[in-house]
Design a protein around this motif. Structure first.
Motif, PDB file in Angstrom:
ATOM      1  N   LEU A 376       0.823  -1.212   0.000  1.00  0.00           N
ATOM      2  CA  LEU A 376       0.000   0.000   0.000  1.00  0.00           C
ATOM      3  C   LEU A 376       0.853   1.256   0.000  1.00  0.00           C
ATOM      4  CD1 LEU A 376      -2.872  -1.004   2.459  1.00  0.00           C
ATOM      5  CD2 LEU A 376      -2.984  -0.813  -0.037  1.00  0.00           C
ATOM      6  N   GLY A 377       2.179   1.060  -0.074  1.00  0.00           N
ATOM      7  CA  GLY A 377       3.082   2.199  -0.172  1.00  0.00           C
ATOM      8  C   GLY A 377       3.744   2.605   1.122  1.00  0.00           C
ATOM      9  N   TYR A 378       3.526   1.867   2.210  1.00  0.00           N
ATOM     10  CA  TYR A 378       4.157   2.178   3.495  1.00  0.00           C
ATOM     11  C   TYR A 378       5.319   1.204   3.702  1.00  0.00           C
ATOM     12  CZ  TYR A 378      -0.154   4.776   4.087  1.00  0.00           C
ATOM     13  OH  TYR A 378      -1.200   5.646   3.891  1.00  0.00           O
ATOM     14  N   VAL A 379       6.483   1.588   3.218  1.00  0.00           N
ATOM     15  CA  VAL A 379       7.628   0.678   3.138  1.00  0.00           C
ATOM     16  C   VAL A 379       8.457   0.815   4.406  1.00  0.00           C
ATOM     17  CG1 VAL A 379       9.590  -0.068   1.740  1.00  0.00           C
ATOM     18  CG2 VAL A 379       7.607   1.002   0.642  1.00  0.00           C
ATOM     19  N   PHE A 380       8.117   0.032   5.413  1.00  0.00           N
ATOM     20  CA  PHE A 380       8.928  -0.012   6.622  1.00  0.00           C
ATOM     21  C   PHE A 380      10.106  -0.968   6.430  1.00  0.00           C
ATOM     22  CE2 PHE A 380       4.645   1.130   8.021  1.00  0.00           C
ATOM     23  CZ  PHE A 380       4.908   2.278   8.751  1.00  0.00           C
ATOM     24  N   PHE A 381       9.839  -2.137   5.872  1.00  0.00           N
ATOM     25  CA  PHE A 381      10.878  -3.115   5.552  1.00  0.00           C
ATOM     26  C   PHE A 381      10.271  -4.138   4.603  1.00  0.00           C
ATOM     27  CE2 PHE A 381       8.412  -4.997   8.764  1.00  0.00           C
ATOM     28  CZ  PHE A 381       8.552  -4.265   9.944  1.00  0.00           C
ATOM     29  N   SER A 382      11.120  -4.984   4.032  1.00  0.00           N
ATOM     30  CA  SER A 382      10.643  -5.999   3.095  1.00  0.00           C
ATOM     31  C   SER A 382       9.801  -7.032   3.835  1.00  0.00           C
ATOM     32  CB  SER A 382      11.819  -6.687   2.398  1.00  0.00           C
ATOM     33  OG  SER A 382      12.618  -7.381   3.340  1.00  0.00           O
ATOM     34  N   ALA A 383       8.819  -7.571   3.134  1.00  0.00           N
ATOM     35  CA  ALA A 383       7.933  -8.574   3.736  1.00  0.00           C
ATOM     36  C   ALA A 383       7.314  -9.391   2.621  1.00  0.00           C
ATOM     37  CB  ALA A 383       6.842  -7.908   4.580  1.00  0.00           C
ATOM     38  N   HIS A 384       6.962 -10.628   2.919  1.00  0.00           N
ATOM     39  CA  HIS A 384       6.332 -11.490   1.924  1.00  0.00           C
ATOM     40  C   HIS A 384       4.935 -11.890   2.395  1.00  0.00           C
ATOM     41  CE1 HIS A 384       7.325 -14.807   4.644  1.00  0.00           C
ATOM     42  NE2 HIS A 384       6.545 -15.576   3.913  1.00  0.00           N
ATOM     43  N   LEU A 385       4.037 -12.031   1.441  1.00  0.00           N
ATOM     44  CA  LEU A 385       2.679 -12.462   1.740  1.00  0.00           C
ATOM     45  C   LEU A 385       2.673 -13.984   1.841  1.00  0.00           C
ATOM     46  CD1 LEU A 385      -0.247 -11.511   2.137  1.00  0.00           C
ATOM     47  CD2 LEU A 385      -0.593 -11.834  -0.318  1.00  0.00           C
ATOM     48  N   PRO A 386       2.278 -14.558   2.979  1.00  0.00           N
ATOM     49  CA  PRO A 386       2.345 -16.016   3.155  1.00  0.00           C
ATOM     50  C   PRO A 386       1.624 -16.777   2.052  1.00  0.00           C
ATOM     51  CG  PRO A 386       1.895 -14.955   5.251  1.00  0.00           C
ATOM     52  CD  PRO A 386       1.819 -13.883   4.210  1.00  0.00           C
ATOM     53  N   LEU A 387       2.275 -17.849   1.593  1.00  0.00           N
ATOM     54  CA  LEU A 387       1.761 -18.780   0.586  1.00  0.00           C
ATOM     55  C   LEU A 387       1.647 -18.164  -0.805  1.00  0.00           C
ATOM     56  CD1 LEU A 387      -1.094 -20.442   2.680  1.00  0.00           C
ATOM     57  CD2 LEU A 387       1.218 -21.307   2.307  1.00  0.00           C
ATOM     58  N   VAL A 388       2.053 -16.915  -0.976  1.00  0.00           N
ATOM     59  CA  VAL A 388       1.942 -16.255  -2.277  1.00  0.00           C
ATOM     60  C   VAL A 388       3.297 -15.798  -2.791  1.00  0.00           C
ATOM     61  CG1 VAL A 388       0.943 -14.280  -3.512  1.00  0.00           C
ATOM     62  CG2 VAL A 388      -0.434 -15.531  -1.832  1.00  0.00           C
ATOM     63  N   VAL A 389       4.043 -15.085  -1.978  1.00  0.00           N
ATOM     64  CA  VAL A 389       5.301 -14.481  -2.413  1.00  0.00           C
ATOM     65  C   VAL A 389       6.462 -15.418  -2.102  1.00  0.00           C
ATOM     66  CG1 VAL A 389       6.891 -12.574  -2.050  1.00  0.00           C
ATOM     67  CG2 VAL A 389       4.439 -12.136  -2.160  1.00  0.00           C
ATOM     68  N   GLY A 390       7.243 -15.742  -3.117  1.00  0.00           N
ATOM     69  CA  GLY A 390       8.476 -16.490  -2.915  1.00  0.00           C
ATOM     70  C   GLY A 390       8.294 -17.992  -2.913  1.00  0.00           C
ATOM     71  N   ASN A 391       9.127 -18.677  -3.684  1.00  0.00           N
ATOM     72  CA  ASN A 391       9.050 -20.136  -3.723  1.00  0.00           C
ATOM     73  C   ASN A 391       9.498 -20.756  -2.399  1.00  0.00           C
ATOM     74  OD1 ASN A 391       8.056 -20.414  -6.363  1.00  0.00           O
ATOM     75  ND2 ASN A 391      10.107 -20.211  -7.244  1.00  0.00           N
ATOM     76  N   LEU A 392      10.692 -20.368  -1.931  1.00  0.00           N
ATOM     77  CA  LEU A 392      11.200 -20.932  -0.680  1.00  0.00           C
ATOM     78  C   LEU A 392      10.380 -20.457   0.512  1.00  0.00           C
ATOM     79  CD1 LEU A 392      13.247 -22.737   0.623  1.00  0.00           C
ATOM     80  CD2 LEU A 392      14.900 -20.862   0.618  1.00  0.00           C
ATOM     81  N   HIS A 393       9.908 -19.219   0.452  1.00  0.00           N
ATOM     82  CA  HIS A 393       9.027 -18.724   1.514  1.00  0.00           C
ATOM     83  C   HIS A 393       7.771 -19.588   1.616  1.00  0.00           C
ATOM     84  CE1 HIS A 393      10.724 -15.184   3.318  1.00  0.00           C
ATOM     85  NE2 HIS A 393      11.039 -14.674   2.150  1.00  0.00           N
ATOM     86  N   THR A 394       7.235 -19.984   0.476  1.00  0.00           N
ATOM     87  CA  THR A 394       6.029 -20.806   0.472  1.00  0.00           C
ATOM     88  C   THR A 394       6.289 -22.154   1.134  1.00  0.00           C
ATOM     89  OG1 THR A 394       5.180 -19.725  -1.515  1.00  0.00           O
ATOM     90  CG2 THR A 394       4.318 -21.913  -1.006  1.00  0.00           C
ATOM     91  N   VAL A 395       7.440 -22.748   0.859  1.00  0.00           N
ATOM     92  CA  VAL A 395       7.791 -24.025   1.479  1.00  0.00           C
ATOM     93  C   VAL A 395       7.835 -23.880   3.000  1.00  0.00           C
ATOM     94  CG1 VAL A 395       9.579 -25.795   1.679  1.00  0.00           C
ATOM     95  CG2 VAL A 395       9.060 -24.802  -0.557  1.00  0.00           C
ATOM     96  N   ILE A 396       8.452 -22.795   3.487  1.00  0.00           N
ATOM     97  CA  ILE A 396       8.562 -22.586   4.935  1.00  0.00           C
ATOM     98  C   ILE A 396       7.198 -22.306   5.550  1.00  0.00           C
ATOM     99  CG2 ILE A 396       9.532 -21.043   6.685  1.00  0.00           C
ATOM    100  CD1 ILE A 396      11.998 -20.786   4.915  1.00  0.00           C
ATOM    101  N   ASP A 397       6.391 -21.493   4.862  1.00  0.00           N
ATOM    102  CA  ASP A 397       5.041 -21.212   5.379  1.00  0.00           C
ATOM    103  C   ASP A 397       4.228 -22.491   5.519  1.00  0.00           C
ATOM    104  OD1 ASP A 397       5.626 -18.517   5.391  1.00  0.00           O
ATOM    105  OD2 ASP A 397       4.763 -18.145   3.418  1.00  0.00           O
ATOM    106  N   MET A 398       4.300 -23.364   4.533  1.00  0.00           N
ATOM    107  CA  MET A 398       3.534 -24.605   4.593  1.00  0.00           C
ATOM    108  C   MET A 398       4.063 -25.529   5.685  1.00  0.00           C
ATOM    109  SD  MET A 398       2.829 -25.329   0.528  1.00  0.00           S
ATOM    110  CE  MET A 398       1.491 -26.507   0.794  1.00  0.00           C
ATOM    111  N   ALA A 399       5.383 -25.533   5.886  1.00  0.00           N
ATOM    112  CA  ALA A 399       5.946 -26.338   6.972  1.00  0.00           C
ATOM    113  C   ALA A 399       5.460 -25.841   8.328  1.00  0.00           C
ATOM    114  CB  ALA A 399       7.471 -26.311   6.898  1.00  0.00           C
ATOM    115  N   LEU A 400       5.418 -24.521   8.525  1.00  0.00           N
ATOM    116  CA  LEU A 400       4.942 -23.958   9.790  1.00  0.00           C
ATOM    117  C   LEU A 400       3.466 -24.288  10.014  1.00  0.00           C
ATOM    118  CD1 LEU A 400       6.689 -20.461   9.733  1.00  0.00           C
ATOM    119  CD2 LEU A 400       7.189 -22.356  11.279  1.00  0.00           C
ATOM    120  N   ILE A 401       2.665 -24.169   8.963  1.00  0.00           N
ATOM    121  CA  ILE A 401       1.246 -24.500   9.100  1.00  0.00           C
ATOM    122  C   ILE A 401       1.078 -25.980   9.428  1.00  0.00           C
ATOM    123  CG2 ILE A 401      -0.930 -24.677   7.822  1.00  0.00           C
ATOM    124  CD1 ILE A 401      -0.097 -22.120   6.345  1.00  0.00           C
TER     125      ILE A 401
END
Length: 441
Positions: A376-401
């Motif tokens: 939305l334009g408020y850039v405090f720091f980088s962040a990924h949307l769970p299960l959507v952004v990033g291939n490796l991020h998605t793997v980790i999100d699914m493991a945590l779930i």
């Protein structure tokens, strides 16, 4: 009818089909039988053990009834929703990054990430969470070692250790296990619980990984307050809670004292007013707000992909391509998953399982909020949307779930160990040294 406690328990265990339940059932059954045997012995009755076994009843009938009561609780709905969202995320990564050159996500890599994430989720789903309860400090030391190793081996991208950020995503769960290992009455155990967060935060600072640090600090404070509320540090909950909140309030002063104060103020100013430096550090926020001014509620024709190629801006690309409705539907689906997880978490009676599930829900929820602010334009720091952004991020999100779902699946048999048993040595084995004398007599 068996005449000994051991034979009776073995017969009962043979009727229970869920292997994870056998140990819990046999332990509780043994305690009951031994208490009854001791009561008969105190009355001076002969064959006290045989009488205790006979009073319990037919072992086959008892085992059959226990088998009916102790069954795994399948989490098919949550599993299905997680896989569905991961599939949508894989499609969006491929579709919305076309034309990004080297940053484009190939269909093969997205499919591989989906397969690995599903495997990781199922592996965590069938994991025996009670194993983590038996060796929490070993898991803690392993997580620290993994973070240090990642900083040493991983390449630096944008002056940060690339793979360390993925290790840090597990740190809220690791801290929950650390809190479990510090249970005990008194300020010493409370101080040890707080001190355990310092090495984890140091890894985030050294990486450096700002969003991971904020994630760990916020989740850690909530988990610590929950541990205090559950009485893990004994009576005097209000005093412990006041001390935890005082430490949290003093954290900004610590960062200012370390010289990070002006840095944080500059980031906050640029996040709120990126137009003050549109061609420098405020470029992302400035461009994002420019794009959002022209986004309709429903985009029928589909506009071209925007210039920002970072994967963190995938939700923004979704808005520009298909309008606000598509973005709101995606966020609503992720929010529904998180609310569903939180509802199951709050119904969990086993304390460690509840804290682990809460750590997962908090970390994924905060990442969702950070990603929404970023896009939305408020850039405090980088962040990924769970299960959507990033291939490796998605793997980790699914493991945590999957780890949270494992808690829900085995909620009927999970038991909290007494605090004395929880503080076992990090390495549970013992080495016995025999000295053989060869001196002649």
């Amino acid at each position: 009818m068996p005449e000994t406690i051991q034979a009776y328990i073995e017969t009962v265990e043979a009727q229970i089909r869920w292997k994870r339940a056998r140990g819990v059932v046999s332990l509780e059954l043994r305690r009951h039988l031994e208490d009854q045997r001791d009561a008969f012995a105190a009355e001076g009755r002969e064959d006290a053990e045989r009488l205790a076994v006979e009073e319990m009843g037919d072992p086959v009938s008892v085992g059959t009834e226990l088998d009916r009561l102790h069954r795994p609780r399948p989490q098919w709905g949550l599993l299905g929703l997680t896989v569905a969202l991961a599939c949508v995320g894989a499609l969006l990564r491929v579709q919305l990054t076309r034309g990004d050159g080297l940053d484009a996500v190939s269909p093969a890599m997205a499919a591989l990430a989906l397969a690995l994430g599903t495997a990781a989720m199922l592996g965590a789903y069938f994991l025996d969470v009670s194993f983590l309860a038996r060796c929490p400090r070993a898991v803690y030391l392993g997580a620290l070692a993994a973070g240090a190793l990642a900083m040493w081996l991983s390449p630096e991208i944008h002056y940060a250790s690339y793979y360390t950020r993925y290790v840090v995503l597990f740190y809220p769960v690791v801290y929950a296990l650390w809190l479990y290992s510090c249970r005990g009455s008194g300020w010493r155990h409370f101080a040890l619980a707080v001190a355990g967060g310092i090495p984890l935060a140091a890894i985030c600072l050294l990486a450096p990984f700002l969003s991971g640090l904020v994630l760990l600090l916020v989740c850690g404070l909530v988990l610590l307050l929950c541990a205090i509320r559950m009485g893990w540090f004994g009576p005097g909950r209000w005093r412990f809670a006041g001390a935890a909140l005082a430490l949290a309030a003093g954290m900004p002063a610590l960062f200012f004292g370390m010289g990070y104060g002006q840095y944080f103020l500059d980031r906050l100013r640029l996040a709120l007013h990126p137009e003050t430096d549109p061609l420098g550090r405020g470029y992302w926020g400035w461009m994002t707000k420019r794009y959002l001014r022209e986004v309709p509620f429903i985009q029928r024709n589909g506009r071209p992909v925007i210039e920002l190629a970072d994967q963190e801006c995938l939700p923004l690309k979704l808005l520009v391509r298909w309008g606000w409705l598509a973005g709101l539907l995606l966020m609503a689906a992720i929010t529904a998953l998180l609310v569903w997880l939180l509802a199951r978490c709050l119904r969990q009676r086993q304390q460690l399982g509840r804290l682990i599930a809460l750590a997962v829900v908090l970390s994924l929820g905060l990442e969702t909020l950070f990603s929404a602010a970023l896009n939305l334009g408020y850039v405090f720091f980088s962040a990924h949307l769970p299960l959507v952004v990033g291939n490796l991020h998605t793997v980790i999100d699914m493991a945590l779930i999957g780890l949270a779902l494992s808690v829900f699946r085995g909620g009927g048999i999970l038991r909290d160990e007494p605090a004395g048993e929880a503080r076992r040595p990090v390495f549970p084995w013992r080495v016995k040294i025999s000295i053989i004398s060869t001196k002649e007599t």
